[in-house]
Design an enzyme around this catalytic site. Structure first.
Site, PDB file in Angstrom:
ATOM      1  N   GLU A   1       2.538 -16.155 -21.181  1.00 25.72           N
ATOM      2  CA  GLU A   1       1.844 -16.433 -19.919  1.00 25.72           C
ATOM      3  C   GLU A   1       0.462 -15.765 -19.885  1.00 25.72           C
ATOM      4  OE1 GLU A   1       2.559 -18.474 -17.249  1.00 25.72           O
ATOM      5  OE2 GLU A   1       4.253 -19.258 -18.380  1.00 25.72           O
TER       6      GLU A   1
ATOM      7  N   HIS B   1       9.245 -21.349 -23.663  1.00 21.36           N
ATOM      8  CA  HIS B   1       8.022 -20.623 -24.011  1.00 21.36           C
ATOM      9  C   HIS B   1       7.986 -20.245 -25.503  1.00 21.36           C
ATOM     10  CE1 HIS B   1       7.589 -20.011 -19.660  1.00 21.36           C
ATOM     11  NE2 HIS B   1       6.406 -19.465 -19.858  1.00 21.36           N
TER      12      HIS B   1
ATOM     13  N   ASP C   1       9.070 -26.108 -15.077  1.00 22.28           N
ATOM     14  CA  ASP C   1       9.362 -24.838 -15.753  1.00 22.28           C
ATOM     15  C   ASP C   1       8.790 -23.748 -14.856  1.00 22.28           C
ATOM     16  OD1 ASP C   1      10.089 -23.021 -17.880  1.00 22.28           O
ATOM     17  OD2 ASP C   1       7.959 -22.902 -18.385  1.00 22.28           O
ATOM     18  N   SER C   2       9.049 -22.493 -15.215  1.00 20.31           N
ATOM     19  CA  SER C   2       8.489 -21.392 -14.437  1.00 20.31           C
ATOM     20  C   SER C   2       6.982 -21.255 -14.680  1.00 20.31           C
ATOM     21  CB  SER C   2       9.182 -20.090 -14.837  1.00 20.31           C
ATOM     22  OG  SER C   2       8.882 -19.808 -16.188  1.00 20.31           O
TER      23      SER C   2
ATOM     24  N   CYS D   1      14.372 -20.776 -25.066  1.00 17.92           N
ATOM     25  CA  CYS D   1      13.416 -20.651 -23.965  1.00 17.92           C
ATOM     26  C   CYS D   1      12.240 -21.517 -24.353  1.00 17.92           C
ATOM     27  CB  CYS D   1      12.981 -19.199 -23.785  1.00 17.92           C
ATOM     28  SG  CYS D   1      11.621 -19.015 -22.603  1.00 17.92           S
TER      29      CYS D   1
ATOM     30  N   CYS E   1      13.257 -25.851 -18.706  1.00 13.04           N
ATOM     31  CA  CYS E   1      13.395 -24.402 -18.607  1.00 13.04           C
ATOM     32  C   CYS E   1      14.859 -24.073 -18.893  1.00 13.04           C
ATOM     33  CB  CYS E   1      13.023 -23.975 -17.189  1.00 13.04           C
ATOM     34  SG  CYS E   1      13.397 -22.253 -16.821  1.00 13.04           S
TER      35      CYS E   1
HETATM   36  N1  DGL Z   1      10.538 -21.219 -20.098  1.00 13.55           N
HETATM   37  C1  DGL Z   1      11.672 -20.815 -19.368  1.00 13.55           C
HETATM   38  C2  DGL Z   1      12.938 -20.871 -20.135  1.00 13.55           C
HETATM   39  O1  DGL Z   1      13.067 -21.774 -20.939  1.00 13.55           O
HETATM   40  C3  DGL Z   1      11.504 -19.716 -18.348  1.00 13.55           C
HETATM   41  C4  DGL Z   1      11.111 -18.392 -18.820  1.00 13.55           C
HETATM   42  C5  DGL Z   1      10.922 -17.418 -17.683  1.00 13.55           C
HETATM   43  O2  DGL Z   1      10.307 -17.757 -16.690  1.00 13.55           O
HETATM   44  O3  DGL Z   1      11.417 -16.297 -17.805  1.00 13.55           O
HETATM   45  O4  DGL Z   1      13.842 -20.104 -19.948  1.00 13.55           O
END
Ligand code: DGL
Length: 271
Positions: free
Chosen positions: A157, A191, A15-16, A189, A78
């Site tokens: 984050e 997150h 993931d990011s 997402c 992600c």
């Molecule tokens: N958690 C990621 C997603 O599902 C990436 C979010 C990001 O880095 O903007 O899209």
């Protein structure tokens, strides 16, 4: 029949940043004897505000890094990467490559009664139109409402998961949507499940919230059917930026288990 991945072969996820840990948490619950390798591309987070070509490049670099650990399956934990890079990764990498979008869409379509589904995600995910496309493929009559929430990932984050600022930001994006008609909200997402409490408070108890983690675990199950036999159970963590914040927050997300990530200097070198 799915090809079985032998018990000693690790599963890779990327993931990011921290978001993919919501998927890792579910996978380790579902497959406690499996080994996992997690990569958080923290030096380049967020992915969601970047263009598709950049995200495709980042995703390939993450996948190549994980390949060096001889993973048996790659989980693109992600949505932003899944929405623009999944097909390319599936063509390039041997073995099973699973993204977030199809498992989430299938769960949403199983649970919706009204046929009115909302999707929230990063700017990149929403702009790709991939959720809409995947829903329409299976349910052409569904009504889909899409909303990008670009401030959610920076909140997570930075460790802001609850409280006044989070509630205000959540209200800013979700209050304009009509939850008297929407019965299913896809958290598009990885997150976003970390903001679940504030999202739930905003949309009310009747809306079904779809988190892709559980359906991802279900779609891996046929390939990991013999996974409980191995000794396994290890988790290795890599990040592309300094480790301290990741270690601290990852520990909170993973129910108190100490996390010692290793910093990778340059993903571009993994070829
Ligand atoms: N958690 C990621 C997603 O599902 C990436 C979010 C990001 O880095 O903007 O899209």
């Amino acid at each position: 029949m799915a090809t079985l991945i032998s018990p000693g072969t690790p599963i890779g996820l990327f993931d990011s940043g921290l978001g993919g840990l919501t998927v890792l948490r579910e996978l380790t619950r579902a497959f406690p004897r499996r080994d996992f390798v997690y990569l958080g591309d923290t030096a380049r987070t967020p992915y969601g505000s970047k263009g598709a070509a950049t995200i495709v490049r980042y995703a390939r670099e993450c996948a190549r890094f994980l390949q060096t650990y001889e993973i048996g399956a790659l989980v693109v934990a992600c949505n932003t990467a899944s929405s623009v890079a999944l097909a390319g990764l599936q063509a390039e990498f041997p073995g099973l490559v699973i993204g977030t979008i199809e498992p989430a869409v299938e769960e949403a379509l199983r649970t919706t009664r009204s046929g009115v589904i909302a999707v929230i995600g990063t700017e990149g995910t929403i702009a790709s139109g991939e959720y809409e496309r995947q829903i329409r493929l299976r349910a052409p009559e569904a009504e889909i409402i899409s909303q990008s929430c670009p401030l959610f990932v920076p909140l997570v984050e930075h460790g802001h998961l609850a409280g006044e600022i989070v509630e205000k930001v959540v209200a800013h994006y979700l209050r304009p949507l009509d939850f008297s008609r929407i019965d299913t909200l896809i958290l598009g997402c990885t997150h976003y499940p970390l903001l679940m409490e504030a999202i739930r408070a905003e949309v009310g108890p009747a809306v079904h919230l779809v988190d892709s983690a559980r359906p991802i675990a279900a779609s891996l199950r046929p390939a990991l059917a013999d996974g409980e036999a191995g000794p396994g159970g290890s988790r290795r963590f890599f990040v592309t930026d300094a480790v301290s914040r990741f270690n601290h927050l990852a520990r909170l997300f993973l129910e108190g288990e100490a996390v010692t990530a290793v910093q990778v200097e340059d993903l571009g070198d993994q070829r």
